[in-house]
Motif scaffolding. Structure first.
Motif, PDB file in Angstrom:
ATOM      1  N   GLY A  37       0.607  -1.092  -0.072  1.00 23.56           N
ATOM      2  CA  GLY A  37      -0.021  -0.006  -0.016  1.00 23.56           C
ATOM      3  C   GLY A  37       0.840   1.424   0.258  1.00 23.56           C
ATOM      4  O   GLY A  37       0.320   2.055  -0.655  1.00 23.56           O
ATOM      5  N   THR A  38       2.073   1.146   0.746  1.00 21.15           N
ATOM      6  CA  THR A  38       2.787   2.341   0.656  1.00 21.15           C
ATOM      7  C   THR A  38       3.443   2.567  -0.783  1.00 21.15           C
ATOM      8  O   THR A  38       3.515   4.030  -1.195  1.00 21.15           O
ATOM      9  CB  THR A  38       3.909   2.366   1.689  1.00 21.15           C
ATOM     10  N   THR A 145       5.548  -7.427   8.648  1.00 17.97           N
ATOM     11  CA  THR A 145       6.104  -6.277   9.334  1.00 17.97           C
ATOM     12  C   THR A 145       5.713  -6.237  10.778  1.00 17.97           C
ATOM     13  O   THR A 145       6.647  -5.870  11.615  1.00 17.97           O
ATOM     14  CB  THR A 145       5.604  -5.039   8.531  1.00 17.97           C
ATOM     15  N   PRO A 195       7.217  -5.551  -1.663  1.00 16.38           N
ATOM     16  CA  PRO A 195       7.089  -4.541  -0.686  1.00 16.38           C
ATOM     17  C   PRO A 195       8.702  -4.399   0.154  1.00 16.38           C
ATOM     18  O   PRO A 195       9.225  -5.445   0.140  1.00 16.38           O
ATOM     19  CB  PRO A 195       6.167  -5.053   0.505  1.00 16.38           C
ATOM     20  N   VAL A 198       7.814  -5.582   4.275  1.00 17.28           N
ATOM     21  CA  VAL A 198       7.669  -7.122   4.508  1.00 17.28           C
ATOM     22  C   VAL A 198       9.119  -7.698   4.251  1.00 17.28           C
ATOM     23  O   VAL A 198       9.615  -8.418   4.726  1.00 17.28           O
ATOM     24  CB  VAL A 198       6.475  -7.466   3.644  1.00 17.28           C
TER      25      VAL A 198
HETATM   26  S1  SF4 Z   1       5.264  -3.327   3.428  1.00 19.31           S
HETATM   27 FE1  SF4 Z   1       5.183  -1.853   5.054  1.00 19.31          FE
HETATM   28  S2  SF4 Z   1       4.105  -0.172   4.330  1.00 19.31           S
HETATM   29 FE2  SF4 Z   1       3.913  -1.681   2.703  1.00 19.31          FE
HETATM   30  S3  SF4 Z   1       2.218  -2.638   3.164  1.00 19.31           S
HETATM   31 FE3  SF4 Z   1       3.484  -3.950   4.231  1.00 19.31          FE
HETATM   32  S4  SF4 Z   1       3.312  -3.014   6.281  1.00 19.31           S
HETATM   33 FE4  SF4 Z   1       2.493  -1.397   4.974  1.00 19.31          FE
END
Ligand code: SF4
Ligand code: SF4
Length: 364
Positions: A37-38, A145, A195, A198
């Protein structure tokens, strides 16, 4: 990251050069999904979304922890709100996530439920100590995460003799979801922007199956414009050569083997289980559940909560969006019945949700 280094990852001239190169090398439409999502937000915020060549179809995937939380999981924590002697503890994003019959946690609070927004799972230790006559139930959503931090919180609670903390465990693991997406023939994805956070925990190896089993590429990627463009460009180059690879372009944060300490804590407390994902349904082995040795923390066991299929929110297309089958503006409710002020589905609630990002950056 220092300001100078950050600037390097945003260099407009270099961005333009890569964009032109991509444009000239694309001979057909390619569909790339960013899992996190980021990344969705970063792509919009930096203006990249409108600069990308038309032949690149940009899809948001199942990488927002709030969005993938299944309807039945949302209803389960909403059922717990208002229970006598229960204080629900949650991250703020879950407060407005809609459940059945128009319920959400904000409304539950208005009806007298005790719900506490916390910024870190560690805050629940203090909350539990301050309320010895109550059970503090933390709603554990998210991926690799967040799971290690929650595992560490449980370990600390045990060390400190705190016995009134429970975890409602809805954790999910990212590679299993990508496997499910790739094995679905109705879903067409040419490559993944993997990601950053993660991957900092799990490393790169758990994604190797993407190239080995499906002949698709995937790149662990940072959140700056050049990070994203370089990864897309690399995947276009590989595809033009008829190759598929999994690579790490975020070596400043992500090590090949991730964070072994965090993984060790996570698997000391949790073990893999089947899990329901919004839109993707039941994915074997894609969840984390509390191990029997830690079951005194398990809110599902304590309250006899069973997670099973329940009807999707009427009219909401979040499930299709999380699979990359639809774009947010293809949902008939988008920007009309569903807005960030009045969200019908979770993708419009969370700041990492694709509908919210689409609405904020495309309609403004
Ligand atoms: S990698 Fe980090 S920022 Fe991206 S969706 Fe997972 S927890 Fe959220
Ligand atoms: S616009 Fe709203 S209702 Fe439609 S898919 Fe997105 S969140 Fe769901």
């Amino acid at each position: 990251m220092s300001f100078e280094l950050l600037e390097k990852f945003r260099d407009p001239a270099l961005c333009r050069k890569i964009l032109d190169k991509m444009e000239s090398e694309l001979d057909r439409e390619l569909r790339f999904m960013e899992v996190c999502g980021t990344h969705t937000v970063a792509i919009f915020q930096s203006g990249l979304r409108s600069l990308l060549p038309e032949k690149i179809v940009h899809l948001s995937g199942p990488g927002c922890p709030v969005c993938v939380t299944h309807e039945s999981e949302v209803n389960a924590f909403l059922d717990l709100a208002g229970h006598e002697n229960v204080i629900l503890a949650t991250f703020g994003d879950l407060m407005r996530v809609p459940g059945d019959k128009g319920r959400n946690l904000k409304k539950a609070v208005a009806d007298g439920a005790r719900v506490k927004v916390v910024y870190s799972p560690f805050d629940t230790l203090k909350l539990a100590k301050e309320n010895p006559g109550d059970l503090v139930v933390f709603i554990g959503v998210g991926f690799e995460t967040t799971a290690p931090t929650i595992a560490a919180t449980m370990k600390m609670a045990r060390e400190q003799g705190i016995d009134n903390l429970r975890i409602l465990c809805f954790h999910k693991t990212v590679p299993t979801a990508l496997d499910a997406l790739l094995s679905d023939e109705a879903i067409n994805i040419d490559g993944f922007i993997l990601p950053g956070h993660v991957s900092a925990i799990i490393g790169v190896e758990p994604y190797e199956f993407i190239a080995e089993n499906y002949a698709k590429s995937a790149v662990v990627t940072g959140f700056e414009p050049l990070d994203i463009l370089q990864s897309l460009n690399q995947m276009i180059e590989w595809r033009n050569k008829g190759e598929a690879h999994v690579a790490n372009n975020y070596t400043r944060i992500v090590g090949e083997h991730g964070n072994p300490k965090a993984l060790e804590i996570m698997y000391e407390v949790f073990e893999p289980c089947d899990a329901l994902w919004r839109g993707l349904g039941l994915i074997p082995g894609s969840g984390l559940e509390i191990r029997p040795e830690w079951e005194s923390f398990d809110a599902k066991k304590q309250f006899g909560i069973e997670i099973k299929e329940s009807p999707a929110l009427p009219g909401c297309k979040c499930g299709d969006i999380l699979k990359g089958v639809k774009q947010p503006d293809q949902c008939p409710l988008f920007g009309k019945a569903c807005t960030p002020a009045n969200p019908v589905g979770p993708c419009m609630v969370s700041t990492e949700g694709s509908c919210a990002a689409y609405y904020k950056y495309k309609l403004d």
